[in-house]
Design a protein around this motif. Structure first.
Motif, short mmCIF file in Angstrom:
data_model
loop_
_atom_site.label_atom_id
_atom_site.label_comp_id
_atom_site.label_asym_id
_atom_site.label_seq_id
_atom_site.Cartn_x
_atom_site.Cartn_y
_atom_site.Cartn_z
N ALA A 1 14.43 -18.65 50.03
CA ALA A 1 13.09 -18.14 49.75
C ALA A 1 13.13 -16.63 49.50
O ALA A 1 12.44 -16.12 48.61
N GLU A 2 13.92 -15.93 50.30
CA GLU A 2 14.00 -14.47 50.15
C GLU A 2 14.64 -14.09 48.82
O GLU A 2 14.22 -13.13 48.16
N LEU A 3 15.66 -14.84 48.41
CA LEU A 3 16.32 -14.55 47.13
C LEU A 3 15.36 -14.75 45.96
O LEU A 3 15.47 -14.08 44.93
N LEU A 4 14.42 -15.69 46.10
CA LEU A 4 13.44 -15.93 45.05
C LEU A 4 12.36 -14.86 45.01
O LEU A 4 11.80 -14.57 43.96
N SER A 5 12.07 -14.27 46.19
CA SER A 5 10.94 -13.33 46.27
C SER A 5 11.36 -11.87 46.25
O SER A 5 10.53 -11.00 45.97
N SER A 6 12.64 -11.58 46.52
CA SER A 6 13.10 -10.19 46.59
C SER A 6 14.26 -9.95 45.63
O SER A 6 15.12 -10.82 45.47
N PRO A 7 14.31 -8.78 44.99
CA PRO A 7 15.43 -8.44 44.11
C PRO A 7 16.63 -7.98 44.93
O PRO A 7 16.91 -6.79 45.06
N VAL A 8 17.37 -8.93 45.50
CA VAL A 8 18.44 -8.61 46.45
C VAL A 8 19.69 -8.12 45.71
O VAL A 8 20.10 -8.70 44.70
N ASP A 9 20.31 -7.06 46.25
CA ASP A 9 21.53 -6.52 45.67
C ASP A 9 22.79 -7.02 46.36
O ASP A 9 23.85 -7.12 45.72
N ILE A 10 22.72 -7.32 47.66
CA ILE A 10 23.90 -7.74 48.41
C ILE A 10 23.45 -8.55 49.62
O ILE A 10 22.39 -8.27 50.20
N VAL A 11 24.24 -9.56 49.98
CA VAL A 11 23.91 -10.42 51.12
C VAL A 11 24.91 -10.20 52.23
O VAL A 11 26.14 -10.21 52.00
N LEU A 12 24.40 -10.00 53.45
CA LEU A 12 25.21 -9.91 54.67
C LEU A 12 24.99 -11.23 55.40
O LEU A 12 23.89 -11.50 55.86
N LEU A 13 26.03 -12.04 55.51
CA LEU A 13 25.86 -13.43 55.90
C LEU A 13 26.63 -13.79 57.16
O LEU A 13 27.85 -13.65 57.22
N ASP A 14 25.90 -14.27 58.17
CA ASP A 14 26.54 -14.77 59.38
C ASP A 14 27.02 -16.20 59.14
O ASP A 14 26.49 -16.91 58.29
N LEU A 15 28.04 -16.64 59.89
CA LEU A 15 28.52 -18.01 59.75
C LEU A 15 27.82 -18.97 60.69
O LEU A 15 27.53 -20.11 60.33
N GLY A 16 27.55 -18.53 61.93
CA GLY A 16 26.99 -19.43 62.94
C GLY A 16 25.48 -19.52 62.86
O GLY A 16 24.77 -19.00 63.71
N LEU A 17 24.99 -20.22 61.83
CA LEU A 17 23.55 -20.33 61.62
C LEU A 17 23.06 -21.74 61.96
O LEU A 17 23.82 -22.70 61.90
N PRO A 18 21.80 -21.87 62.31
CA PRO A 18 21.25 -23.21 62.54
C PRO A 18 21.16 -23.97 61.23
O PRO A 18 20.92 -23.40 60.17
N GLY A 19 21.37 -25.28 61.29
CA GLY A 19 21.33 -26.07 60.06
C GLY A 19 22.60 -25.85 59.26
O GLY A 19 23.71 -26.04 59.76
N GLU A 20 22.47 -25.44 58.02
CA GLU A 20 23.63 -25.12 57.19
C GLU A 20 24.35 -23.91 57.75
O GLU A 20 23.73 -22.90 58.05
N ASP A 21 25.67 -23.99 57.89
CA ASP A 21 26.37 -22.81 58.39
C ASP A 21 26.68 -21.86 57.24
O ASP A 21 26.43 -22.14 56.07
N GLY A 22 27.22 -20.70 57.60
CA GLY A 22 27.45 -19.65 56.62
C GLY A 22 28.43 -20.02 55.52
O GLY A 22 28.32 -19.54 54.39
N LEU A 23 29.40 -20.87 55.82
CA LEU A 23 30.35 -21.28 54.79
C LEU A 23 29.67 -22.15 53.74
O LEU A 23 29.93 -21.99 52.53
N GLU A 24 28.79 -23.04 54.18
CA GLU A 24 28.02 -23.84 53.22
C GLU A 24 27.15 -22.93 52.35
O GLU A 24 27.03 -23.15 51.14
N LEU A 25 26.56 -21.92 52.99
CA LEU A 25 25.69 -21.01 52.24
C LEU A 25 26.48 -20.11 51.30
O LEU A 25 26.00 -19.75 50.23
N THR A 26 27.71 -19.75 51.69
CA THR A 26 28.57 -18.99 50.78
C THR A 26 28.83 -19.80 49.52
O THR A 26 28.76 -19.29 48.39
#
Length: 240
Positions: free
Chosen positions: A45-70
């Motif tokens: 949702a944030e990527l759709l609403s904000s002009p993001v330049d870089i993502v800082l991504l944790d791996l241990g997230l609820p639901g999909e983990d960071g590797l899936e999101l990478t």
């Protein structure tokens, strides 16, 4: 940058409110605008609403983990990714880089180092995206490589999908055919001199590149391994 005043936008994907606030305050003091998401759904949702330049991504997230999101980001978003995680195992680092992350920082982290790494990754990304003067095309083994448009085209006219790292690696090879390039040479092409402990990512990038340009990746003929020395690009290269 995304804004008219060249303020870079950093998206922090982490469900730890304390870390998000720490990063928000520190990076805010150093010229960034920081937005946050606690999980994959909020990230999208944030990527759709904000002009993001870089993502800082944790791996241990609820639901999909960071590797899936990478993996998701590399398929649907072209910006740079820095993984920030408490998982310090070599396997996790390698998998994260293999999936397309630009850097990997372990928690707990030093904010100054994290800022330096984010700036470095962002700078490299902007340099790669900057328009380049026309330098002609390079042809090899039925492929046409265009450094200006950053495209690789097969003999049948179809385009080979390459990540930023794969393209930079191929350019390094094509510009120096029949020369043995060490891992340090290739790290310089991929990361500048900031590769740190991730030298093995070069071997993985080479493996991915072989799968895209070799007739038989198991028996590579274009990019050959030279034991104890590095890699050799054997194709004849023609400049147009």
């Amino acid at each position: 940058m995304s804004d008219a005043d060249a303020t870079p936008v950093l998206l922090v994907v982490d469900d730890d409110d304390a870390i998000v606030e720490l990063v928000r305050r520190y990076f805010g003091l150093h010229g960034f605008r920081v937005v946050a998401a606690a999980d994959g759904r909020a990230m999208r949702a944030e990527l759709l609403s904000s002009p993001v330049d870089i993502v800082l991504l944790d791996l241990g997230l609820p639901g999909e983990d960071g590797l899936e999101l990478t993996r998701y980001l590399r398929m649907h978003w072209s910006g740079p990714i820095v993984i920030v995680s408490g998982r310090g195992d070599t396997v996790d680092r390698i998998v994260g880089l293999e999936l397309g992350a630009d850097d990997y920082v372990t928690k707990p982290f030093d904010l100054r180092e994290l800022l330096a790494r984010v700036r470095s990754v962002l700078r490299r990304s902007q340099e790669r995206a900057a328009p380049r003067p026309a330098a002609g095309t390079l042809r090899f083994a039925g492929f046409t490589l265009d450094p200006a448009s950053r495209t690789l085209v097969r003999a049948d006219g179809s385009t080979v999908g390459l990540t930023t790292g794969e393209f930079d690696l191929l350019v390094a090879f094509v510009e120096r055919p029949n020369h043995v390039l060490s891992r340090d040479d290739l790290i310089g092409a991929l990361h500048g001199r900031e590769a740190g402990p991730y030298d093995r990512s070069v071997d993985m990038q080479v493996g991915r590149l072989r799968r895209k340009i070799e007739t038989d990746p198991a028996e590579p003929q274009l990019i050959k391994s030279v034991r104890g020395a590095g890699y050799l690009f054997t194709a004849k290269v023609e400049r147009r």
